[in-house]
Design an enzyme around this catalytic site. Structure first.
Site, PDB file in Angstrom:
ATOM      1  N   HIS A  82       0.828  -1.223   0.000  1.00 25.54           N
ATOM      2  CA  HIS A  82       0.000   0.000   0.000  1.00 25.54           C
ATOM      3  C   HIS A  82       0.863   1.275   0.000  1.00 25.54           C
ATOM      4  O   HIS A  82       0.505   2.276   0.621  1.00 25.54           O
ATOM      5  CB  HIS A  82      -0.950   0.021   1.202  1.00 25.54           C
ATOM      6  N   ASN A 155     -10.213  -3.152   2.471  1.00 25.34           N
ATOM      7  CA  ASN A 155      -9.916  -3.117   1.040  1.00 25.34           C
ATOM      8  C   ASN A 155     -11.201  -2.898   0.261  1.00 25.34           C
ATOM      9  O   ASN A 155     -12.293  -2.902   0.834  1.00 25.34           O
ATOM     10  CB  ASN A 155      -9.302  -4.444   0.595  1.00 25.34           C
ATOM     11  N   HIS A 346      -3.867   0.967  12.037  1.00 28.77           N
ATOM     12  CA  HIS A 346      -3.614  -0.272  12.784  1.00 28.77           C
ATOM     13  C   HIS A 346      -4.938  -0.980  13.024  1.00 28.77           C
ATOM     14  O   HIS A 346      -5.827  -0.428  13.677  1.00 28.77           O
ATOM     15  CB  HIS A 346      -2.951   0.068  14.114  1.00 28.77           C
TER      16      HIS A 346
HETATM   17 FE1  HDD Z   1      -2.396  -4.881   5.567  1.00 23.31          FE
HETATM   18  C1  HDD Z   1      -1.025  -1.812   5.227  1.00 23.31           C
HETATM   19  C2  HDD Z   1      -5.400  -3.697   4.346  1.00 23.31           C
HETATM   20  C3  HDD Z   1      -3.658  -8.092   5.507  1.00 23.31           C
HETATM   21  C4  HDD Z   1       0.399  -5.993   7.050  1.00 23.31           C
HETATM   22  N1  HDD Z   1      -3.067  -3.108   4.925  1.00 23.31           N
HETATM   23  C5  HDD Z   1      -2.350  -1.950   4.853  1.00 23.31           C
HETATM   24  C6  HDD Z   1      -3.162  -0.902   4.340  1.00 23.31           C
HETATM   25  C7  HDD Z   1      -4.402  -1.428   4.084  1.00 23.31           C
HETATM   26  C8  HDD Z   1      -4.341  -2.821   4.452  1.00 23.31           C
HETATM   27  C9  HDD Z   1      -5.598  -0.701   3.524  1.00 23.31           C
HETATM   28  C10 HDD Z   1      -2.712   0.528   4.071  1.00 23.31           C
HETATM   29  C11 HDD Z   1      -3.021   1.435   5.215  1.00 23.31           C
HETATM   30  C12 HDD Z   1      -2.602   2.843   4.863  1.00 23.31           C
HETATM   31  O1  HDD Z   1      -3.237   3.435   3.986  1.00 23.31           O
HETATM   32  O2  HDD Z   1      -1.615   3.300   5.444  1.00 23.31           O
HETATM   33  N2  HDD Z   1      -4.145  -5.738   4.977  1.00 23.31           N
HETATM   34  C13 HDD Z   1      -5.279  -5.060   4.597  1.00 23.31           C
HETATM   35  C14 HDD Z   1      -6.383  -5.991   4.499  1.00 23.31           C
HETATM   36  C15 HDD Z   1      -5.897  -7.220   4.805  1.00 23.31           C
HETATM   37  C16 HDD Z   1      -4.480  -7.062   5.121  1.00 23.31           C
HETATM   38  C17 HDD Z   1      -7.802  -5.618   4.126  1.00 23.31           C
HETATM   39  C18 HDD Z   1      -6.589  -8.539   4.869  1.00 23.31           C
HETATM   40  C19 HDD Z   1      -7.825  -8.674   5.160  1.00 23.31           C
HETATM   41  N3  HDD Z   1      -1.739  -6.716   6.134  1.00 23.31           N
HETATM   42  C20 HDD Z   1      -2.425  -7.901   6.066  1.00 23.31           C
HETATM   43  C21 HDD Z   1      -1.652  -8.940   6.717  1.00 23.31           C
HETATM   44  C22 HDD Z   1      -0.502  -8.340   7.164  1.00 23.31           C
HETATM   45  C23 HDD Z   1      -0.575  -6.951   6.790  1.00 23.31           C
HETATM   46  C24 HDD Z   1      -2.092 -10.390   6.851  1.00 23.31           C
HETATM   47  C25 HDD Z   1       0.667  -8.932   7.909  1.00 23.31           C
HETATM   48  C26 HDD Z   1       0.643 -10.003   8.638  1.00 23.31           C
HETATM   49  N4  HDD Z   1      -0.597  -4.064   5.991  1.00 23.31           N
HETATM   50  C27 HDD Z   1       0.393  -4.697   6.660  1.00 23.31           C
HETATM   51  C28 HDD Z   1       1.555  -3.786   7.016  1.00 23.31           C
HETATM   52  C29 HDD Z   1       1.092  -2.429   6.400  1.00 23.31           C
HETATM   53  C30 HDD Z   1      -0.256  -2.775   5.799  1.00 23.31           C
HETATM   54  C31 HDD Z   1       2.911  -4.293   6.596  1.00 23.31           C
HETATM   55  C32 HDD Z   1       2.047  -1.713   5.457  1.00 23.31           C
HETATM   56  C33 HDD Z   1       2.073  -0.291   5.875  1.00 23.31           C
HETATM   57  C34 HDD Z   1       1.346  -0.249   7.115  1.00 23.31           C
HETATM   58  O3  HDD Z   1       0.894  -1.499   7.436  1.00 23.31           O
HETATM   59  O4  HDD Z   1       1.141   0.724   7.808  1.00 23.31           O
HETATM   60  O5  HDD Z   1       1.696  -3.721   8.404  1.00 23.31           O
END
Ligand code: HDD
Length: 729
Positions: A82, A155, A346
Site C-alpha cells: 500500500h 480493502n 492499525h
Molecule cells: Fe495490511 C497496510 C489492508 C492483511 C500488514 N493493509 C495496509 C493498508 C491497508 C491494508 C488498507 C494501508 C493502510 C494505509 O493506507 O496506510 N491488509 C489489509 C487488508 C488485509 C491485510 C484488508 C486482509 C484482510 N496486512 C495484512 C496482513 C498483514 C498486513 C495479513 C501482515 C501479517 N498491511 C500490513 C503492514 C502495512 C499494511 C505491513 C504496510 C504499511 C502499514 O501497514 O502501515 O503492516
C-alpha cells in the site's frame, strides 16, 4: 509555530474537531522571514559560504550543512504494501443509536460528528507507480472518536488471498517485482505471483475479484469498501454479535476497461489521486454509507462456510447489509507527507464496543501494524505525529524514545505510585474502560487449520456465476492476459487446473487463449501449502457447491446509475463551432454536476459561428479520450471540417467508442462520426430508445440531446459494444 493567524482554510472545505487539533501544527510562511531550524534569520539563501568568490566552500557554513542534511533525510521507507496512496479528511455520522449492538459511543449518538481521515491505496506498486494498475485497493478509515481512534483498515474487495497471516510475506514477495531484476512494477502479471497462487487454492475466490473489473475502479469515490474480517460488536450488557463492515459509495460502483486502464497509466498515472483531489476542491464531496451485517453468536455455524475464514464473504442474500451511517470526505490534506504519508493505521486500534474474532489473518495483522510503523516512522512515538494523534486525551506511563514530543511532567512514570496518587488512573468498564470480550477458550496449542476452511472454490464459483456476461468476459480476458505474461508453461497449466474447479467454461476460454489444454490435477495435488509432515489428503480442498446460485450484490452491473455528478465530459470543438449546440448541452451537463472540458486542436480560445470567444480547456495534445467519461461533438460546419482534418479528434472518438462510453453529436457533426471505425454501427433509428441502447446519439435538438445524453452518461458504459471485438486505432 509561526503565523498561526495566517493559516488559510479553503472556503468550501470543512473544519472539524480533528482539523482544529491539527491547526496547532499548521505552518504557513506567508509574510514570514526565512530562518534556520534553530530560528536564526537567513540573509543569503543563494550562495554558500566560500573562501573568496571563487574559493572552496567552508565547512563552517552551518546554513548550508543544515539545509543539505535535512534534504538528505527527506525520505522515509515507503510502506512495504500500500505504498501508493491518496487521502482526505471528512466526517462520519451514525443514522440511529446502535447501542443495542455496540457500546461504541460514536455509533450510539446520531448527533455526534466523528472526524475521519481516509487513505486509499494500491497494494503492490511503489510510491511512484500508476494508480490504474490491476490491483486490490486499500480503503483505510481512521475514526477520531471521543473514546480514542478506531481504524477500519479494509480493502475494496470483501475477501483476501490467504487464510493465515503467516503466509502474508510469501504472498507479497510473490506479487512484488521479481527480486533479480525488479520487474514488473505494480503488476501481478508475472511468474512468481501465479507460481504462488496456483499452489494456494485458498486464493481462488480473491483471484476472481482481482481479475474482475473491481481491480480497475473508475474512481476511489466509486468503490465499495470492506472490513474483510468478521469482527465483534459488544453492547453495554456484554452481549456480542459478529459483524462485517461495508462501505457503500453513493455514486455507485464503476470501473474502467483494462485497455483504458493501461492507457490512463501513461496519460495520467495520478488519475485516481487527481480525481479525489479535484472532486473535493470542487465541493463535490464523496460519500459512503457504512453498512453492517450482523450475525448472532447462536448463528455462528449456520452457514456452509466458516465466518472466521477471510476468503469467504457472507452473501447479502443470507444476511442483509444494514446501512447505519454516512461518511463524507470534505477536506483535502494540507501536506501530503505530513498527513497522507505519515498516517499510521492499525487494525488493532479499536474502541470499547468493537472487538476481534479468531480469524487467523486478523490475529496476525494485530502484530504487524505497530511493528511496521516502528521502522517506517522512526520509533515508538508515531502516535504523536499530528495526523495520528487521538482527539481523546492520551495519558499513560510510556516515556521517551526517538522524537518524543510530549513533555511529561512530574516524577512518576510507573504504577502503582503513591507520589502522584496513582495517576493516570485505570478506568472502570462502566466509565468507558476497554474490556476484551470474554470469549471462552479451551483448546490444545496447535499449528493447524480448521477443516471448515478447506472449501476453496464454492464462493469463487458463486462470484463468477453472479457476474453479468460482460463482467465474465472481462475476467476471462484478465486471466488470459495475466497468464499470457507468465513465461513458465507449467505455471499456466497448473492455474488452468485451479480455474476448472471454479467454472469449466471460464477455464476452457482461458485455455483457448493460452493455446493449452487443461491438465487433470486431483484436488489433493492442487494444494501445495502443506506442512512438512502434513497429510496431503487432509489438506485437499473440499469441493462443495455454494447453497446460493447467484448473489446480485457481487455484480457491478446493477449498481446505481442515476447521476452524472463529477463525470468528465469532453466537447470536441474548433473555430466555427455552433455556439447554441455547444453551450446548451454544456450548460445542461454542468447543471447536473458534470465537469465539462472544451478540447480543441490548439490551446487558447476558439471563436464560435456567432463570433463568441470560448476558452479551450485542453488541446488534443494534452487531453486523451481515456481521461473522460463521454464525448460530445457540437455542430458548425467550419469546426467539423477542422476536426475531420485532425486525426487526433477521430482517434479520440474511436477510443471513446472502443471503451464503450456515451457519445453524442449534433447532426451537423455526422461527417466526423462517419470518419470513425464504427460508422456502420450508428443506430438507424434516431429515437431516444435506440440512443440509450447503443450509447450513441445524433440529434439536431439541443434540449433533447442534453436529456438523453445525461441518461447515457449516467449508464456509465455500453459493454454490449464489445461483442464484435473490433479494435480501432
Ligand atoms: Fe495490511 C497496510 C489492508 C492483511 C500488514 N493493509 C495496509 C493498508 C491497508 C491494508 C488498507 C494501508 C493502510 C494505509 O493506507 O496506510 N491488509 C489489509 C487488508 C488485509 C491485510 C484488508 C486482509 C484482510 N496486512 C495484512 C496482513 C498483514 C498486513 C495479513 C501482515 C501479517 N498491511 C500490513 C503492514 C502495512 C499494511 C505491513 C504496510 C504499511 C502499514 O501497514 O502501515 O503492516
Amino acid at each position: 509555530m509561526d503565523n498561526k493567524k495566517a493559516v488559510k482554510t479553503k472556503p468550501q472545505q470543512q473544519e472539524n474537531e480533528k482539523t482544529r487539533q491539527l491547526s496547532s501544527s499548521f505552518s504557513d510562511a506567508s509574510g514570514a522571514s526565512m530562518t534556520t531550524n534553530h530560528g536564526v534569520k537567513i540573509n543569503d539563501d543563494q550562495n554558500s559560504l566560500k573562501a573568496g568568490e571563487r574559493g572552496a566552500t567552508l565547512l563552517e557554513d552551518f546554513i548550508l550543512r543544515e539545509k543539505i542534511t535535512h534534504f538528505d533525510h527527506e525520505r522515509i521507507p515507503e510502506r512495504i504494501v500500500h505504498a501508493r496512496g491518496s487521502a482526505a479528511h471528512g466526517v462520519f455520522k451514525v443514522y440511529e443509536d446502535m447501542s443495542d449492538l455496540t457500546r461504541a459511543a460514536f455509533l450510539c449518538d446520531p448527533g455526534a460528528e466523528t472526524p475521519v481521515f481516509v487513505r486509499f491505496s494500491t497494494v503492490a506498486g511503489s510510491r511512484g507507480s500508476t494508480d490504474l494498475a490491476r490491483d486490490v485497493r486499500g480503503f483505510a478509515v481512521k475514526f477520531y472518536t471521543q473514546e480514542g481512534n478506531f481504524d477500519l483498515v479494509g480493502n475494496n474487495m470483501p475477501v483476501f488471498f490467504i487464510q493465515d497471516a503467516v503466509k502474508f510475506p510469501d504472498l507479497i514477495h510473490a506479487v512484488k517485482p521479481e527480486p533479480d531484476n525488479e520487474m514488473p512494477q505494480a503488476a501481478s502479471a508475472h511468474d512468481t505471483f501465479w507460481d504462488f497462487i496456483s499452489q494456494m487454492p485458498e486464493s481462488a475466490h480473491m483471484v476472481m475479484w482481482a481479475m474482475s473489473d473491481r481491480a480497475l475502479p473508475r474512481s476511489y469515490r466509486m468503490m465499495e469498501g470492506f472490513g474483510v474480517h468478521t469482527f465483534r460488536f459488544v453492547n453495554a450488557k456484554g452481549v456480542a454479535n459478529f459483524v462485517k463492515f461495508h462501505w457503500k459509495p453513493l455514486l455507485g460502483v464503476h470501473a474502467v476497461a483494462w485497455d483504458e486502464a493501461q492507457n490512463i497509466s501513461g496519460k495520467d498515472p495520478d488519475f485516481h489521486r487527481r480525481d479525489l483531489w479535484d472532486a473535493i476542491e470542487a465541493g463535490a464531496f464523496p460519500e459512503w454509507e457504512l453498512g453492517v451485517q450482523i450475525v448472532s453468536e447462536e448463528d455462528e455455524f449456520k452457514f456452509d462456510f466458516d465466518i472466521l475464514d477471510p476468503t469467504k464473504l457472507i452473501p447479502e442474500e443470507l444476511v442483509p447489509v444494514q446501512r447505519i451511517g454516512k461518511m463524507t470526505l470534505n477536506r483535502n490534506p494540507d501536506n501530503f507527507f505530513a498527513e497522507t504519508e505519515q498516517v499510521a493505521f492499525h487494525v488493532g486500534h479499536v474502541v470499547p464496543g468493537i472487538d476481534f474474532t479468531n480469524d487467523p489473518l486478523l490475529q496476525g495483522r494485530l502484530f504487524s501494524y505497530t511493528d511496521t510503523q516502528l521502522i517506517r516512522l522512526g520509533g515508538p512515538n508515531f502516535h504523536e505525529i499530528p495526523i495520528n494523534r487521538s482527539v481523546a486525551p492520551v495519558h499513560n506511563n510510556q516515556r521517551d524514545g526517538y522524537m518524543r514530543q510530549t513533555i511529561n511532567r512530574g516524577k512518576t512514570s510507573y504504577g502503582p505510585n503513591a507520589i502522584a496518587a496513582n495517576d493516570p488512573q485505570q478506568v472502570s468498564e462502566a466509565e468507558g474502560g476497554f474490556v476484551s470480550y470474554n470469549e471462552r477458550i479451551d483448546a490444545k496449542k496447535i499449528r493447524a487449520r480448521s477443516r471448515s476452511f478447506f472449501d476453496h472454490f464454492s464462493q469463487a464459483s458463486l462470484f463468477f456465476n453472479s457476474q453479468s456476461e460482460p463482467e465474465k468476459n472481462h475476467i476471462v480476458d484478465a486471466l488470459s492476459f495475466e497468464l499470457g505474461k507468465v513465461k513458465m508453461v507449467d505455471i499456466r497449466e497448473r492455474m488452468l487446473a485451479v480455474l476448472v474447479q471454479i467454472d469449466t467454461d471460464l477455464a476452457n476460454k482461458v485455455a483457448a487463449a493460452l493455446g493449452l489444454s487443461i491438465p487433470e490435477i486431483p484436488l489433493e495435488a492442487l494444494n501445495n501449502s502443506i506442512p512438512a509432515d502434513g497429510d496431503r489428503e487432509a489438506y485437499a480442498s473440499t469441493n462443495p457447491k455454494s447453497t446460493l446460485e447467484k448473489s446480485a450484490a457481487l455484480s457491478m452491473a446493477d449498481t446505481i446509475k442515476d447521476s452524472i455528478k463529477t463525470r468528465k465530459i469532453a466537447i470536441l470543438a474548433a473555430n466555427g463551432v455552433d455556439e447554441v449546440s455547444l453551450s446548451a448541452v454544456k450548460d445542461s451537463l454542468v447543471a447536473e454536476g458534470a465537469v465539462v472540458h472544451i478540447i480543441a486542436p490548439m490551446l487558447g480560445e476558439i471563436k464560435s459561428t456567432g463570433k463568441k470567444t470560448m476558452a479551450v480547456d485542453e488541446s488534443f495534445l494534452t487531453a486523451a479520450s481515456v481521461l473522460y467519461d463521454a464525448v460530445y461533438i457540437p455542430g458548425g460546419s467550419d469546426a467539423i471540417n477542422v476536426l475531420l482534418d485532425e486525426p487526433n479528434a477521430i482517434h479520440f472518438i474511436n477510443e471513446a467508442f472502443k471503451h464503450c462510453k456515451a457519445i453524442a453529436a449534433h447532426q451537423e457533426a455526422m461527417p466526423v462520426l462517419e470518419a470513425t471505425y464504427f460508422a456502420k454501427q450508428l443506430p438507424k433509428d434516431k429515437d431516444t430508445k435506440a440512443a440509450l441502447a447503443a450509447g450513441l446519439l445524433v440529434s439536431g435538438d439541443a434540449k433533447s440531446t442534453s436529456e438523453t445524453f445525461t441518461k447515457m452518461i449516467a449508464m456509465h458504459r455500453f459493454w454490449n459494444r464489445e461483442k464484435p471485438r473490433k479494435v480501432p486505432a
